[in-house]
Design a protein around this motif. Structure first.
Motif, PDB file in Angstrom:
ATOM      1  N   GLU A  96     -21.976  51.402  10.058  1.00  0.00           N
ATOM      2  CA  GLU A  96     -21.339  51.801  11.309  1.00  0.00           C
ATOM      3  C   GLU A  96     -21.808  50.913  12.466  1.00  0.00           C
ATOM      4  OE1 GLU A  96     -20.587  55.969  13.739  1.00  0.00           O
ATOM      5  OE2 GLU A  96     -21.017  56.007  11.581  1.00  0.00           O
ATOM      6  N   ARG A  97     -23.103  50.616  12.479  1.00  0.00           N
ATOM      7  CA  ARG A  97     -23.632  49.758  13.540  1.00  0.00           C
ATOM      8  C   ARG A  97     -23.087  48.334  13.411  1.00  0.00           C
ATOM      9  NH1 ARG A  97     -27.392  46.110  13.781  1.00  0.00           N
ATOM     10  NH2 ARG A  97     -28.286  46.607  11.731  1.00  0.00           N
ATOM     11  N   ALA A  99     -20.288  47.395  11.910  1.00  0.00           N
ATOM     12  CA  ALA A  99     -18.864  47.417  12.240  1.00  0.00           C
ATOM     13  C   ALA A  99     -18.679  47.462  13.753  1.00  0.00           C
ATOM     14  CB  ALA A  99     -18.192  48.609  11.582  1.00  0.00           C
ATOM     15  N   GLY A 100     -19.531  48.232  14.433  1.00  0.00           N
ATOM     16  CA  GLY A 100     -19.465  48.314  15.885  1.00  0.00           C
ATOM     17  C   GLY A 100     -19.714  46.967  16.545  1.00  0.00           C
ATOM     18  N   ILE A 103     -16.559  44.892  16.177  1.00  0.00           N
ATOM     19  CA  ILE A 103     -15.532  45.350  17.121  1.00  0.00           C
ATOM     20  C   ILE A 103     -15.823  44.840  18.521  1.00  0.00           C
ATOM     21  CG2 ILE A 103     -14.571  47.396  18.247  1.00  0.00           C
ATOM     22  CD1 ILE A 103     -15.104  48.876  15.546  1.00  0.00           C
ATOM     23  N   MET A 176      -8.344  46.802  14.501  1.00  0.00           N
ATOM     24  CA  MET A 176      -9.215  46.209  15.526  1.00  0.00           C
ATOM     25  C   MET A 176      -8.420  45.364  16.512  1.00  0.00           C
ATOM     26  SD  MET A 176     -12.775  45.026  13.703  1.00  0.00           S
ATOM     27  CE  MET A 176     -11.994  44.008  12.447  1.00  0.00           C
ATOM     28  N   ASN A 197     -13.743  52.974  20.196  1.00  0.00           N
ATOM     29  CA  ASN A 197     -14.429  51.962  19.388  1.00  0.00           C
ATOM     30  C   ASN A 197     -15.485  52.589  18.486  1.00  0.00           C
ATOM     31  OD1 ASN A 197     -12.912  49.916  20.551  1.00  0.00           O
ATOM     32  ND2 ASN A 197     -14.414  49.520  22.161  1.00  0.00           N
ATOM     33  N   ARG A 198     -16.165  53.616  18.988  1.00  0.00           N
ATOM     34  CA  ARG A 198     -17.172  54.291  18.171  1.00  0.00           C
ATOM     35  C   ARG A 198     -16.528  54.960  16.954  1.00  0.00           C
ATOM     36  NH1 ARG A 198     -19.516  56.553  22.038  1.00  0.00           N
ATOM     37  NH2 ARG A 198     -18.465  58.575  22.004  1.00  0.00           N
ATOM     38  N   ALA A 201     -15.393  52.334  14.420  1.00  0.00           N
ATOM     39  CA  ALA A 201     -16.530  51.853  13.623  1.00  0.00           C
ATOM     40  C   ALA A 201     -16.880  52.861  12.527  1.00  0.00           C
ATOM     41  CB  ALA A 201     -17.734  51.617  14.527  1.00  0.00           C
ATOM     42  N   ARG A 202     -16.801  54.153  12.854  1.00  0.00           N
ATOM     43  CA  ARG A 202     -17.091  55.190  11.853  1.00  0.00           C
ATOM     44  C   ARG A 202     -16.067  55.148  10.723  1.00  0.00           C
ATOM     45  NH1 ARG A 202     -15.345  60.178  10.740  1.00  0.00           N
ATOM     46  NH2 ARG A 202     -13.893  60.153  12.499  1.00  0.00           N
TER      47      ARG A 202
END
Length: 270
Positions: A96-97, A99-100, A103, A176, A197-198, A201-202
């Motif tokens: 998740e981090r 991917a964030g 993004i 994205m 965005n959060r 990412a999840r």
């Protein structure tokens, strides 16, 4: 950022002055795009903003669309730099981090080049082969690297094929890019860019981990929560009405359910 062009439209090799003039015309176009649409650009307007003549403009570009193509090439080079994120290992517990971070990087490039990238995508969708190739030259390497990243976390085995990872990478990239293309002001008027965005990412982390893990998470939930979500929701709604905590909207929602509930046959007392 200076864009290299070995020759002008007359086939002459560009020297320092030529490269500076071409870069100045591109910068003038960027400035104009802050206040006008790409379709409103003119060679005369760009030349005036750059402090040069229309004749000088045509030494380097065919028309405003040609300048926008050059700006799209420049944006493509910035987008290509994002692929460095795939050079580092991706870890299941940090997806998740990571991917964030991807993004955020994509959003930053779009923030710098949004008008040119929007125009690139529009022209590609309209069938302009030149702009379509420009988009695919950026899109294809990114998807390839992203798919390999997904496969490193969720390998192709059993029914899962390598093509599945490429499809996942394409879909996630599309999501994205669509959000990055949207003006942050428009997003902030509703949910807010940070929240969107959060959650993106999840979702990306869930997709990259794969179906097996998602199924395992589902099996950990109570049986009725997983198998009969509608029945559970109805039971909770009725309980809220019964204990007086339901809102007027919930009261309205329960009325059709009451009518739909089958009535028991009660025999009259003998």
């Amino acid at each position: 950022m200076e864009t290299e062009a070995p020759t002008n439209k007359q086939g002459q090799i560009l020297g320092r002055k030529g490269r500076e003039t071409r870069a100045r015309l591109m910068e003038a176009t960027r400035l104009l795009l802050r206040t006008c649409s790409p379709v409103e650009l003119t060679a005369v307007g760009i030349a005036a903003e750059a402090g040069t003549s229309p004749a000088s403009f045509y030494m380097y570009f065919d028309d405003p669309k040609d300048v926008l193509f050059a700006l799209g090439e420049e944006a493509g080079r910035d987008l290509a730099k994002l692929r460095k994120i795939f050079e580092e290992p991706w870890y299941r517990d940090k997806l998740e981090r990571q991917a964030g971070a991807m993004i955020e990087g994509l959003n930053a490039v779009w923030a710098r080049h949004r008008p040119a990238l929007r125009f690139r995508n529009t022209e590609a969708s309209r069938g302009d082969k030149r702009f379509e190739a420009l988009r695919m030259n950026t899109f294809t390497p990114f998807i390839r690297d992203f798919a390999e990243c997904i496969l490193s976390v969720n390998p192709a085995r059993g029914a899962r094929k390598r093509a599945d990872a490429f499809a996942e990478a394409s879909i996630l990239h599309g999501a994205m890019e669509h959000l990055a293309a949207t003006s942050p002001d428009a997003t902030d008027r509703y949910l807010g860019a940070k929240h969107v965005n959060r959650q993106l990412a999840r979702i990306m982390a869930l997709v990259i981990r794969g179906e097996a893990e998602a199924d395992a998470l589902g099996r950990e939930a109570p049986a009725d929560e997983t198998i009969k979500p509608a029945r559970v929701a109805t039971r909770r709604l009725r309980a809220s009405v019964a204990n007086g905590t339901a809102s007027p909207a919930m009261e309205s929602a329960i009325k059709p359910l009451r009518k739909a509930r089958p009535q028991r046959n009660v025999s009259p007392a003998g």
